[in-house]
Design an enzyme around this catalytic site. Structure first.
Site, PDB file in Angstrom:
ATOM      1  N   GLY A  26      -5.844  12.351  -9.578  1.00  9.13           N
ATOM      2  CA  GLY A  26      -5.797  12.131  -8.267  1.00  9.13           C
ATOM      3  C   GLY A  26      -4.773  12.078  -7.220  1.00  9.13           C
ATOM      4  O   GLY A  26      -4.216  11.900  -7.430  1.00  9.13           O
ATOM      5  N   CYS A 133     -16.729  14.986  -7.919  1.00  9.25           N
ATOM      6  CA  CYS A 133     -15.675  14.928  -8.916  1.00  9.25           C
ATOM      7  C   CYS A 133     -14.772  12.690  -8.737  1.00  9.25           C
ATOM      8  O   CYS A 133     -16.452  12.718  -8.718  1.00  9.25           O
ATOM      9  CB  CYS A 133     -14.261  15.239  -8.371  1.00  9.25           C
ATOM     10  SG  CYS A 133     -13.108  15.567  -9.647  1.00  9.25           S
ATOM     11  N   ASP A 202      -7.638  18.128  -2.382  1.00 13.22           N
ATOM     12  CA  ASP A 202      -6.586  17.900  -2.483  1.00 13.22           C
ATOM     13  C   ASP A 202      -5.481  17.802  -1.531  1.00 13.22           C
ATOM     14  O   ASP A 202      -4.264  17.965  -1.589  1.00 13.22           O
ATOM     15  CB  ASP A 202      -6.475  18.433  -3.852  1.00 13.22           C
ATOM     16  CG  ASP A 202      -7.440  18.226  -4.784  1.00 13.22           C
ATOM     17  OD1 ASP A 202      -6.965  16.843  -5.408  1.00 13.22           O
ATOM     18  OD2 ASP A 202      -8.617  17.869  -4.444  1.00 13.22           O
ATOM     19  N   LYS A 238      -2.990  14.742   2.660  1.00 10.15           N
ATOM     20  CA  LYS A 238      -3.373  15.701   2.593  1.00 10.15           C
ATOM     21  C   LYS A 238      -3.505  17.223   2.888  1.00 10.15           C
ATOM     22  O   LYS A 238      -3.835  18.150   2.890  1.00 10.15           O
ATOM     23  CB  LYS A 238      -5.147  15.345   2.280  1.00 10.15           C
ATOM     24  CG  LYS A 238      -5.678  13.896   1.106  1.00 10.15           C
ATOM     25  CD  LYS A 238      -4.865  13.970  -0.315  1.00 10.15           C
ATOM     26  CE  LYS A 238      -5.474  12.688  -0.477  1.00 10.15           C
ATOM     27  NZ  LYS A 238      -7.030  12.438  -0.876  1.00 10.15           N
TER      28      LYS A 238
HETATM   29  P1  RI2 Z   1      -8.247  11.022  -4.056  1.00  7.77           P
HETATM   30  C1  RI2 Z   1      -8.974  15.314  -7.449  1.00  7.77           C
HETATM   31  O1  RI2 Z   1      -8.090  16.152  -8.185  1.00  7.77           O
HETATM   32  C2  RI2 Z   1     -10.043  15.534  -6.931  1.00  7.77           C
HETATM   33  O2  RI2 Z   1     -10.375  17.106  -6.455  1.00  7.77           O
HETATM   34  C3  RI2 Z   1     -10.354  14.949  -5.501  1.00  7.77           C
HETATM   35  O3  RI2 Z   1     -11.313  15.025  -4.598  1.00  7.77           O
HETATM   36  C4  RI2 Z   1      -9.001  15.012  -4.897  1.00  7.77           C
HETATM   37  O4  RI2 Z   1      -7.773  14.944  -5.693  1.00  7.77           O
HETATM   38  C5  RI2 Z   1      -8.177  13.517  -4.438  1.00  7.77           C
HETATM   39  O5  RI2 Z   1      -8.161  12.177  -4.927  1.00  7.77           O
HETATM   40  P2  RI2 Z   1      -7.839  15.758  -9.240  1.00  7.77           P
HETATM   41  O6  RI2 Z   1      -6.567  15.461  -9.560  1.00  7.77           O
HETATM   42  O7  RI2 Z   1      -6.788  11.511  -3.234  1.00  7.77           O
HETATM   43  O8  RI2 Z   1      -8.881  15.363 -10.863  1.00  7.77           O
HETATM   44  O9  RI2 Z   1      -8.932  10.987  -3.016  1.00  7.77           O
HETATM   45  O10 RI2 Z   1      -7.800  17.457 -10.329  1.00  7.77           O
HETATM   46  O11 RI2 Z   1      -8.018  10.115  -5.176  1.00  7.77           O
END
Ligand code: RI2
Length: 332
Positions: A26, A133, A202, A238
């Site tokens: 995340g 997700c 992301d 982001k």
């Molecule tokens: P927050 C995640 O990627 C998802 O794509 C999610 O939407 C994004 O990060 C943002 O997450 P992954 O690490 O920063 O699971 O909002 O590949 O928590």
């Protein structure tokens, strides 16, 4: 020692491994862990000279940077903490990094809760929200809505291949939100019942494109067809400053075994273990949703139509960004 002969603290290597393996995942959580790791590197550094200390910090940042390529929160966090490195002595440099990392992590937390209350304002009693997700930024909006007493329900896409939708479902149930989990392919059918699509990000590019977990773009196109508004919850960490100068966002390709493990592969190929059996699986972790499919990007500075996000990006990051972990000279 890392492969360039710099001392990187074992705890930093561990954090890097955990990010790469998605035990820490995340975008916001990765940024938080990276800042913490730099503070640990500073605290545990055995450097006896300022130049050696700076080199170690850059080596640690590079180790962390090279784990996953798509979430820009990671380089943004590293850049922010390293930019605060200041002092004449090792003790001063150490204190500056520890303070800066702490400040970064505090701001990250605050930004998420501010963003949450902005996002919650978009929700009304009785709304059904479809998620994709697991995004802590998106969940912050739902948590703030629940705290405001807004009655919401969620339709949670399981999100192949790693099923992060289950984390979302668990969190929402903890808050008492009724949840329906669906397979990704059921999204169009269930959009008829949804009032919002709410996802995280992301990275966000200068043109307002949203880079998020694979499947987001298809969901956004379907939502537009069904007339369901798409909200992207994303702290400004982001925003991808390199995209202001024409760079594109690298999409991470993960191990094909996340899609097709050995057992499934053997079942398809009838156990024939050929090196060239004509069967491949591909596993891009993210996709790009063009701005025309996004209704609003919700940040800690308020909500923005995606096409205007570049203004905020320029304000917060300026025109140029560097990669301090690639620098060899010492700034002092
Ligand atoms: P927050 C995640 O990627 C998802 O794509 C999610 O939407 C994004 O990060 C943002 O997450 P992954 O690490 O920063 O699971 O909002 O590949 O928590």
């Amino acid at each position: 020692m890392d492969d360039r002969g710099h001392d990187v603290a074992p705890a930093v290597e561990t954090t890097a491994d955990e990010i790469a393996a998605m035990e820490i995942r995340g975008a916001a959580t990765i940024a938080d862990a990276a800042a913490e790791a730099l503070a640990i590197q500073a605290e545990r550094s055995d450097a006896d000279r300022p130049d050696a200390f700076e080199r170690q910090l850059r080596a640690a940042a590079k180790t962390l940077y090279e784990t996953r390529p798509t979430a820009v929160s990671l380089p943004n966090a590293l850049r922010y903490v390293l930019a605060g490195m200041d002092g004449e002595t090792v003790a001063e440099l150490r204190a500056s990094i520890v303070d800066r990392a702490e400040e970064f992590r505090r701001d990250l937390d605050r930004a998420q809760s501010k963003l949450g209350s902005v996002g919650a304002n978009r929700l009304r009693d009785g709304d059904v929200v479809m998620t994709h997700c697991h995004s802590t930024d998106a969940l912050a909006c739902l948590e703030a809505a629940v705290e405001d007493g807004t009655e919401i329900e969620a339709i949670v896409k399981e999100t192949r291949p790693r099923l992060q939708g289950h984390i979302t479902a668990g969190q929402l149930r903890e808050w008492g939100v009724p949840v329906t989990v669906i397979v990704d392919g059921a999204a169009r059918r269930y959009l008829d019942r949804a009032d919002h699509v709410l996802v995280g990000a992301d990275s966000i590019a200068a043109d307002g494109s949203v880079i998020n977990k694979i499947g987001t773009s298809g969901l956004a196109v379907l939502a537009r067809e069904r007339g369901v508004p798409v909200t992207v919850a994303a702290q400004t960490i982001k925003l991808h400053p390199d995209t202001m100068t024409g760079h594109t966002v690298e999409i991470e390709r993960r191990d094909e075994r996340e899609v097709l493990d050995e057992e499934a592969r053997a079942a398809i190929t009838d156990g024939v273990d050929g090196t060239d059996d004509g069967l491949t699986a591909e596993n891009p972790a993210f996709d790009v949703t063009p701005p025309r499919y996004v209704d609003a990007i919700v940040t800690e500075h308020g909500q923005f139509p995606p096409e205007t996000i570049v203004t905020l990006m320029r304000e917060l990051f300026g025109e140029t960004v560097d990669e301090p972990w690639e620098r060899s000279e010492i700034t002092g």
